[in-house]
Scaffold this motif. Structure first.
Motif, PDB file in Angstrom:
ATOM      1  N   GLU A 266       0.833  -1.205   0.000  1.00  0.00           N
ATOM      2  CA  GLU A 266       0.000   0.000   0.000  1.00  0.00           C
ATOM      3  C   GLU A 266       0.871   1.260   0.000  1.00  0.00           C
ATOM      4  N   ASP A 267       0.407   2.258  -0.738  1.00  0.00           N
ATOM      5  CA  ASP A 267       1.047   3.567  -0.746  1.00  0.00           C
ATOM      6  C   ASP A 267       0.119   4.524  -0.012  1.00  0.00           C
ATOM      7  N   LEU A 268       0.488   4.929   1.189  1.00  0.00           N
ATOM      8  CA  LEU A 268      -0.392   5.753   2.003  1.00  0.00           C
ATOM      9  C   LEU A 268      -0.546   7.159   1.445  1.00  0.00           C
ATOM     10  N   GLU A 269       0.427   7.627   0.705  1.00  0.00           N
ATOM     11  CA  GLU A 269       0.327   8.956   0.113  1.00  0.00           C
ATOM     12  C   GLU A 269      -0.524   8.944  -1.147  1.00  0.00           C
ATOM     13  N   ASP A 270      -0.534   7.834  -1.862  1.00  0.00           N
ATOM     14  CA  ASP A 270      -1.319   7.710  -3.084  1.00  0.00           C
ATOM     15  C   ASP A 270      -2.026   6.357  -3.061  1.00  0.00           C
ATOM     16  N   PRO A 271      -3.244   6.309  -2.509  1.00  0.00           N
ATOM     17  CA  PRO A 271      -3.967   5.037  -2.379  1.00  0.00           C
ATOM     18  C   PRO A 271      -4.232   4.331  -3.705  1.00  0.00           C
ATOM     19  N   THR A 272      -4.160   5.065  -4.813  1.00  0.00           N
ATOM     20  CA  THR A 272      -4.386   4.434  -6.117  1.00  0.00           C
ATOM     21  C   THR A 272      -3.155   3.668  -6.587  1.00  0.00           C
ATOM     22  N   ASP A 273      -2.025   3.911  -5.938  1.00  0.00           N
ATOM     23  CA  ASP A 273      -0.781   3.245  -6.330  1.00  0.00           C
ATOM     24  C   ASP A 273      -0.594   1.975  -5.503  1.00  0.00           C
ATOM     25  N   HIS A 274       0.134   1.035  -6.048  1.00  0.00           N
ATOM     26  CA  HIS A 274       0.395  -0.218  -5.337  1.00  0.00           C
ATOM     27  C   HIS A 274       1.790  -0.708  -5.711  1.00  0.00           C
ATOM     28  N   HIS A 275       2.526  -1.151  -4.710  1.00  0.00           N
ATOM     29  CA  HIS A 275       3.900  -1.601  -4.918  1.00  0.00           C
ATOM     30  C   HIS A 275       3.971  -3.129  -4.886  1.00  0.00           C
ATOM     31  N   SER A 276       4.502  -3.681  -5.933  1.00  0.00           N
ATOM     32  CA  SER A 276       4.623  -5.138  -6.021  1.00  0.00           C
ATOM     33  C   SER A 276       5.812  -5.610  -5.185  1.00  0.00           C
ATOM     34  N   ASN A 277       6.004  -6.909  -5.176  1.00  0.00           N
ATOM     35  CA  ASN A 277       7.091  -7.525  -4.421  1.00  0.00           C
ATOM     36  C   ASN A 277       6.986  -7.262  -2.921  1.00  0.00           C
ATOM     37  N   ASN A 278       5.770  -7.061  -2.441  1.00  0.00           N
ATOM     38  CA  ASN A 278       5.602  -6.886  -1.000  1.00  0.00           C
ATOM     39  C   ASN A 278       5.495  -8.251  -0.311  1.00  0.00           C
ATOM     40  N   ILE A 279       5.630  -8.238   1.003  1.00  0.00           N
ATOM     41  CA  ILE A 279       5.680  -9.490   1.761  1.00  0.00           C
ATOM     42  C   ILE A 279       4.355 -10.235   1.688  1.00  0.00           C
ATOM     43  N   LYS A 280       3.246  -9.541   1.825  1.00  0.00           N
ATOM     44  CA  LYS A 280       1.928 -10.190   1.821  1.00  0.00           C
ATOM     45  C   LYS A 280       1.685 -10.953   0.527  1.00  0.00           C
ATOM     46  N   GLU A 281       1.934 -10.323  -0.618  1.00  0.00           N
ATOM     47  CA  GLU A 281       1.694 -10.983  -1.894  1.00  0.00           C
ATOM     48  C   GLU A 281       2.621 -12.171  -2.085  1.00  0.00           C
ATOM     49  N   LYS A 282       3.864 -12.046  -1.600  1.00  0.00           N
ATOM     50  CA  LYS A 282       4.801 -13.162  -1.737  1.00  0.00           C
ATOM     51  C   LYS A 282       4.372 -14.339  -0.877  1.00  0.00           C
ATOM     52  N   VAL A 283       3.858 -14.057   0.321  1.00  0.00           N
ATOM     53  CA  VAL A 283       3.356 -15.123   1.185  1.00  0.00           C
ATOM     54  C   VAL A 283       2.138 -15.793   0.551  1.00  0.00           C
ATOM     55  N   GLU A 284       1.249 -15.001  -0.044  1.00  0.00           N
ATOM     56  CA  GLU A 284       0.065 -15.566  -0.697  1.00  0.00           C
ATOM     57  C   GLU A 284       0.461 -16.439  -1.880  1.00  0.00           C
ATOM     58  N   GLU A 285       1.450 -16.002  -2.640  1.00  0.00           N
ATOM     59  CA  GLU A 285       1.959 -16.801  -3.754  1.00  0.00           C
ATOM     60  C   GLU A 285       2.530 -18.121  -3.244  1.00  0.00           C
ATOM     61  N   TRP A 286       3.311 -18.042  -2.172  1.00  0.00           N
ATOM     62  CA  TRP A 286       3.872 -19.254  -1.579  1.00  0.00           C
ATOM     63  C   TRP A 286       2.770 -20.177  -1.078  1.00  0.00           C
ATOM     64  N   SER A 287       1.732 -19.592  -0.462  1.00  0.00           N
ATOM     65  CA  SER A 287       0.628 -20.384   0.079  1.00  0.00           C
ATOM     66  C   SER A 287      -0.118 -21.132  -1.017  1.00  0.00           C
ATOM     67  N   ARG A 288      -0.350 -20.467  -2.156  1.00  0.00           N
ATOM     68  CA  ARG A 288      -1.044 -21.122  -3.271  1.00  0.00           C
ATOM     69  C   ARG A 288      -0.252 -22.312  -3.790  1.00  0.00           C
ATOM     70  N   LYS A 289       1.048 -22.167  -3.823  1.00  0.00           N
ATOM     71  CA  LYS A 289       1.885 -23.286  -4.262  1.00  0.00           C
ATOM     72  C   LYS A 289       1.794 -24.452  -3.287  1.00  0.00           C
ATOM     73  N   GLN A 290       1.737 -24.134  -1.987  1.00  0.00           N
ATOM     74  CA  GLN A 290       1.641 -25.199  -0.989  1.00  0.00           C
ATOM     75  C   GLN A 290       0.315 -25.936  -1.100  1.00  0.00           C
ATOM     76  N   GLN A 291      -0.773 -25.198  -1.395  1.00  0.00           N
ATOM     77  CA  GLN A 291      -2.077 -25.827  -1.528  1.00  0.00           C
ATOM     78  C   GLN A 291      -2.116 -26.784  -2.711  1.00  0.00           C
ATOM     79  N   LYS A 292      -1.410 -26.440  -3.788  1.00  0.00           N
ATOM     80  CA  LYS A 292      -1.351 -27.328  -4.945  1.00  0.00           C
ATOM     81  C   LYS A 292      -0.599 -28.615  -4.624  1.00  0.00           C
ATOM     82  N   LEU A 293       0.344 -28.499  -3.681  1.00  0.00           N
ATOM     83  CA  LEU A 293       1.129 -29.671  -3.309  1.00  0.00           C
ATOM     84  C   LEU A 293       0.374 -30.596  -2.360  1.00  0.00           C
ATOM     85  N   ASP A 294      -0.650 -30.032  -1.653  1.00  0.00           N
ATOM     86  CA  ASP A 294      -1.414 -30.837  -0.690  1.00  0.00           C
ATOM     87  C   ASP A 294      -2.223 -31.919  -1.381  1.00  0.00           C
TER      88      ASP A 294
END
Length: 294
Positions: A266-294
């Motif tokens: 999140e960009d608090l100064e510009d809510p319309t902007d979004h920064h990739s490579n953040n921790i939350k999205e990386k964790v979600e990506e990792w989680s989806r991969k784990q679910q496929k392995l289950d």
């Protein structure tokens, strides 16, 4: 981190961040409580014994179900019927007047600190990856709550400059204490999160989380200095004290903004902007991969 025993019990709390199954009102196979349908609750794909309630379209969840799954902690004051929530609760106070006197008794800073983690069976060496996403969200929420103290302080400055009205300083100090205590309590947990990110994802995200920890520590320090300078100005009316207050508070805001950007993008100064490579999205990506392995 030592576990503390929580004696008080709160019946239920509305939560919007819980993964739960909600069945149609009036047709619940799990029964009713009075006129309200009971709802089976599933937390991170794990069914829990306690049932939620569907009341006027809102889902109410018993907090013990969340506490046992490491999703929530709370401290409850039975004398005032007030609940202080942590992990999923919002600490922001909307529409409060810092100059007003709050006559209701509040728990001490120490009581709040103990209550935050008392219901969560957590040890740093027992941290598991399933906590990662929720912890990232919770830390970002707490950082935003710390940021919200600026609104009360600016109201205090406005009242002093325009009406020569002094705010309730004890209330301002208490609010800041409640916003900073969680970061002290969560110190070991955030370090464990950084290590888990390194083990499960990459060293880059471990370092990014360590940067978040440093930025939040810096923000807490600057917020405390800002309030000290504000108190000095209220007593002295010295413009240098007012300038110091605003400088410290601006530095705190910058640290909090940087931390949130790394955590959630999140960009608090510009809510319309979004920064990739953040921790939350990386964790979600990792989680989806784990679910496929289950």
């Amino acid at each position: 981190m030592k576990k503390q025993v929580m004696l008080a019990c709160l019946a239920s709390v509305l939560t919007g961040s819980l993964a739960a199954t909600v069945l149609a009102a009036g047709a619940s196979p799990f029964g009713q409580l009075g006129e309200y349908d009971k709802v089976k609750v599933i937390v991170d794909r794990t069914p829990v014994e306690d049932k939620g309630l569907l009341i006027d379209g809102n889902l109410y969840i018993p907090v013990n179900a969340l506490r046992e799954e490491n999703k929530l902690a709370y401290v409850y004051d039975p004398e005032t019927y007030q609940a202080y929530l942590f992990f999923g609760g919002t600490a922001a106070n909307q529409g409060t007047n810092p100059s007003a006197t709050d006559q209701s008794p509040s728990p001490s800073e120490r009581e709040v600190a103990l209550g935050f983690m008392s219901g969560i069976p957590y040890e740093a060496d027992d941290y598991h990856s399933g906590m990662m996403r929720q912890d990232v969200i919770n830390i970002a929420t707490l950082a935003k709550a710390l940021l919200d103290t600026s609104g009360d302080w600016e109201n205090a400055v406005y009242s002093k400059l325009n009406f020569n009205r002094n705010p309730n300083l004890s209330m301002l100090r208490q609010k800041l204490a409640y916003r900073t205590v969680p970061f002290q309590v969560l110190e070991d947990r955030m370090e464990a999160l950084a290590e888990e990110l390194g083990d499960q994802i990459s060293g880059r995200y471990e370092r990014k989380m360590e940067d978040v920890i440093d930025e939040l520590e810096e923000a807490v320090e600057k917020k405390e200095k800002a309030l000290e300078s504000l108190e000095d100005w209220l007593q002295s009316s010295d413009e240098d004290d007012l300038e110091d207050y605003r400088d410290y508070d601006e530095e705190a805001k910058e640290s909090i903004s940087d931390a949130i950007e790394k955590l959630t993008g999140e960009d608090l100064e510009d809510p319309t902007d979004h920064h990739s490579n953040n921790i939350k999205e990386k964790v979600e990506e990792w989680s989806r991969k784990q679910q496929k392995l289950d």
